[in-house]
Write a protein that holds these residues in place. Structure first.
Motif, PDB file in Angstrom:
ATOM      1  N   LEU A   1      -3.294  -1.387   7.577  1.00 11.11           N
ATOM      2  CA  LEU A   1      -3.129  -0.625   6.450  1.00 11.11           C
ATOM      3  C   LEU A   1      -4.227  -1.400   5.758  1.00 11.11           C
ATOM      4  O   LEU A   1      -4.977   0.013   5.180  1.00 11.11           O
TER       5      LEU A   1
ATOM      6  N   ASP B   1      -6.613   4.143   5.372  1.00  5.55           N
ATOM      7  CA  ASP B   1      -6.237   4.670   3.863  1.00  5.55           C
ATOM      8  C   ASP B   1      -4.902   5.219   4.097  1.00  5.55           C
ATOM      9  O   ASP B   1      -4.974   6.358   4.773  1.00  5.55           O
ATOM     10  N   ARG B   2      -3.660   4.909   2.984  1.00  2.00           N
ATOM     11  CA  ARG B   2      -2.724   5.438   3.044  1.00  2.00           C
ATOM     12  C   ARG B   2      -1.740   5.868   4.044  1.00  2.00           C
ATOM     13  O   ARG B   2      -1.837   6.463   4.384  1.00  2.00           O
ATOM     14  N   MET B   3      -1.875   5.131   5.115  1.00  2.00           N
ATOM     15  CA  MET B   3      -1.132   5.080   6.177  1.00  2.00           C
ATOM     16  C   MET B   3       0.051   5.316   5.971  1.00  2.00           C
ATOM     17  O   MET B   3       1.077   4.532   5.173  1.00  2.00           O
ATOM     18  N   PRO B   4       0.739   6.074   5.914  1.00  2.24           N
ATOM     19  CA  PRO B   4       2.644   6.556   5.643  1.00  2.24           C
ATOM     20  C   PRO B   4       3.528   5.995   6.018  1.00  2.24           C
ATOM     21  O   PRO B   4       4.255   6.199   7.441  1.00  2.24           O
TER      22      PRO B   4
ATOM     23  N   TRP C   1       2.352  12.920  13.870  1.00  2.65           N
ATOM     24  CA  TRP C   1       1.456  12.527  13.011  1.00  2.65           C
ATOM     25  C   TRP C   1      -0.153  13.115  13.354  1.00  2.65           C
ATOM     26  O   TRP C   1      -0.539  12.569  14.655  1.00  2.65           O
TER      27      TRP C   1
ATOM     28  N   GLU D   1       6.346   3.542   7.783  1.00  3.62           N
ATOM     29  CA  GLU D   1       7.861   2.877   6.272  1.00  3.62           C
ATOM     30  C   GLU D   1       8.672   2.347   8.115  1.00  3.62           C
ATOM     31  O   GLU D   1       8.478   2.154   9.106  1.00  3.62           O
TER      32      GLU D   1
END
Length: 298
Positions: A152, A156-159, A15, A161
């Motif tokens: 979050l 911004d737009r943290m991937p 990442w 899951e």
């Protein structure tokens, strides 16, 4: 320092988000003490005294969510409100109604809040950008959710899951017990829980008790399945795997402690602990995922 309970999430591996970027993202939600009229205050705090919001050891990022919560038990509010209601009844000749009583309790809570005791707690978070792990040291998913929501909000737009695997942890753990055989690199310890799937939800728990294979198989034949299983990984780390894929009761074993470097300063000891913990847990988590059939594809 070792995390005790692991709520596990996935990031892309590797990442490409730097500690400097993370520091800037967390800064707007940095922790400040609650004022006298606040019941709850949360924010990111420094993992080390006088340090930044992101502590980095061997590319691993460590963060800490600080929480201040005022203790104001409802029993205390009710007791004070009851006394005030008695005074009101004496003055006006009749007791306060339901609406007036509700408003009275709200006023009492506001009056007592500045004098309430404050409890401080910290929730630790580890990000492994090399192997794509995000782990929150929390016993409950709800506590981990607090961390993730604030994270979050800043990134911004943290991937991010939740960890998903190919096979059901309940089915796989039940299979290990039924076969009396642990997967490669693991041993089964003496704590487990078997629970019925029907309406009764009947459960059998073994705590520091030898797991007799015949007894276990009888419970499985009667319809019970394994929902918690104590294990040891590679003779180095013991833990309890749960049906929800949380890992609890993490303990480094003596073989790790014996290999700890002797250092003189608190900062050096802290960094050595973090480097050792993250290195061992990253490998352990990979083996746990493999034992559960690998990661589920989106």
């Amino acid at each position: 320092m070792w995390f005790k309970n692991l709520q596990i999430y996935r990031l892309p591996a590797p990442w490409a988000f730097t500690p400097e970027q993370m520091e800037a993202a967390l800064a707007p939600q940095a922790f400040t003490p609650a004022n006298s009229n606040e019941l709850l205050r949360q924010g990111w705090d420094s993992p080390r005294p006088n340090g930044g919001l992101v502590h980095v050891v061997n590319k691993q990022m460590l963060m800490m969510l600080g929480t201040e919560k005022k203790l104001l038990p409802s029993s205390v509010i009710n007791q004070v409100a009851k006394a005030k209601a008695a005074d009101m009844e004496e003055q006006q000749g009749f007791p306060p109604g339901k609406k007036a009583m509700k408003e009275l309790k709200e006023r009492v809570a506001e009056e007592l809040l500045p004098r309430a005791f404050t409890i401080r707690s910290n929730t630790w978070t580890w990000i492994d950008p090399v192997n794509g792990w995000l782990v929150v040291d929390a016993a409950s998913p709800a506590k981990a959710d607090e961390v993730v929501k604030l994270l979050l909000k800043g990134v911004d737009r943290m991937p991010l899951e939740s960890l998903r695997v190919q096979r059901s942890p309940v089915a796989v753990m039940t299979g290990w017990l039924e076969a009396d055989e642990a997967p490669y690199n693991f041993t089964i310890d003496q704590d487990t829980e078997l629970r019925a799937t029907g309406e009764s939800r009947a459960a059998v728990r073994y705590v520091k008790h030898s797991l007799d294979p015949d007894d276990i198989r009888r419970h499985i034949a009667a319809g019970k399945q394994c929902t918690r299983l104590a294990m040891t990984w590679n003779s180095r780390v013991s833990f309890v795997l749960t049906e929800s894929l949380a890992i609890k009761g993490v303990k480094p074993l003596d073989v790790i402690k014996e290999g700890e470097a002797v250092t003189n300063s608190d900062d050096e000891r802290f960094d050595n602990d973090i480097m050792l913990m993250t290195g061992e847990l990253a490998k352990m988590l990979a083996d746990v995922v493999d034992a559960l059939g690998g990661e589920a594809k989106a």
